[in-house]
Design an enzyme around this catalytic site. Sequence first.
Site, PDB file in Angstrom:
ATOM      1  CB  VAL A 262      -0.923   0.005   1.229  1.00  0.00           C
ATOM      2  CG1 VAL A 262      -1.827   1.233   1.218  1.00  0.00           C
ATOM      3  CG2 VAL A 262      -1.766  -1.271   1.278  1.00  0.00           C
ATOM      4  N   PRO A 263       1.158   1.818  -1.168  1.00  0.00           N
ATOM      5  CG  PRO A 263       1.037   2.577  -3.383  1.00  0.00           C
ATOM      6  CD  PRO A 263       0.384   1.629  -2.414  1.00  0.00           C
ATOM      7  CB  CYS A 264       1.948   5.402   2.652  1.00  0.00           C
ATOM      8  SG  CYS A 264       3.110   4.319   3.493  1.00  0.00           S
ATOM      9  CG  HIS A 265       6.704   4.431  -1.125  1.00  0.00           C
ATOM     10  ND1 HIS A 265       5.933   3.303  -0.917  1.00  0.00           N
ATOM     11  CD2 HIS A 265       7.157   4.342  -2.405  1.00  0.00           C
ATOM     12  CE1 HIS A 265       5.943   2.557  -2.014  1.00  0.00           C
ATOM     13  NE2 HIS A 265       6.665   3.165  -2.929  1.00  0.00           N
TER      14      HIS A 265
END
Length: 294
Positions: A262-265
């Site tokens: 889950v690409p919060c970056h």
Amino acid sequence: MTNLSDKQNALMAQNSEYDLVVQVIEYLCQNQYDQPKLQDVAEYVGMTAGHVQKIFTKWAGVSPKDFQHYLTIHHARKMLDGSETILNASYDLGLSSPARLHDLFTKVEAMPPGIYKKGGEGLEIIYGYAATPFGRTIIMTTQLEGQPKSGVCGVGFVDESDKLALDDMQKRWPNARYIHDDNAITTDAETIFAPEKWAANKPMTIILIGSDFDVQIWRTLLKIPMGKAVSYGDIALHLGKKKGASRAVGSAVGRNPISFLVPCHRVLRASGELGGYHWGISRKRALIGWENRF
């Protein structure tokens, strides 16, 4: 057949390589306006230029010199180009593209919000540790009632100790039952960061455990393509939130328990600055740069 000690040595070497990568990235960031040469980087980390070049290129797919481009605010702003439409767009990158496969190889489920409100009471969560391209990682899995297979519910990074990484994850669901089993998460660990193993016809199930608002934000993060980025404000507008909701969005992004998948970056400030990251800015830089080779 590879024996256990060989495997352990390989894992230790991978963690050591990431430590070197972080040192290189931090040096490049601190000296980006001086355009440091490979020899400068090598002297800083105390290794030969050839060794630094070999290890870094193996990890990043490009040389330290080429990687510098991914660390500039100019590149971050380029990633944000068209960010106001990214969350509504349908990207046709071709199914063979690693970037596209990353977006397709996850199947998303969500726990009923009542379970989150009870602190995970009734959940059995299996966790283990593994070496990855981004250092030692803790991976957690659980199972939805009535489902035959478990799914990944947590991916975090170990910086100081295994215990602190576990405590950080457990405080999200303090009433769950936790079982330590490194072997149980091996396949997930070997797949999550290995583009050659991503396959749309063999999706990895991820299970979101959070409040309704958090889950809404995390589902939105899954729409951000690899190599692109959006701002906190973009997410708020996409979800029809009132002006000024960026802070609430940022808090929910920071609570994401499943890093990378889950690409919060991929969420930056509108200015192109990286903003925060639960597992450290150096790792956020590393994730963004590593993904850009695809």
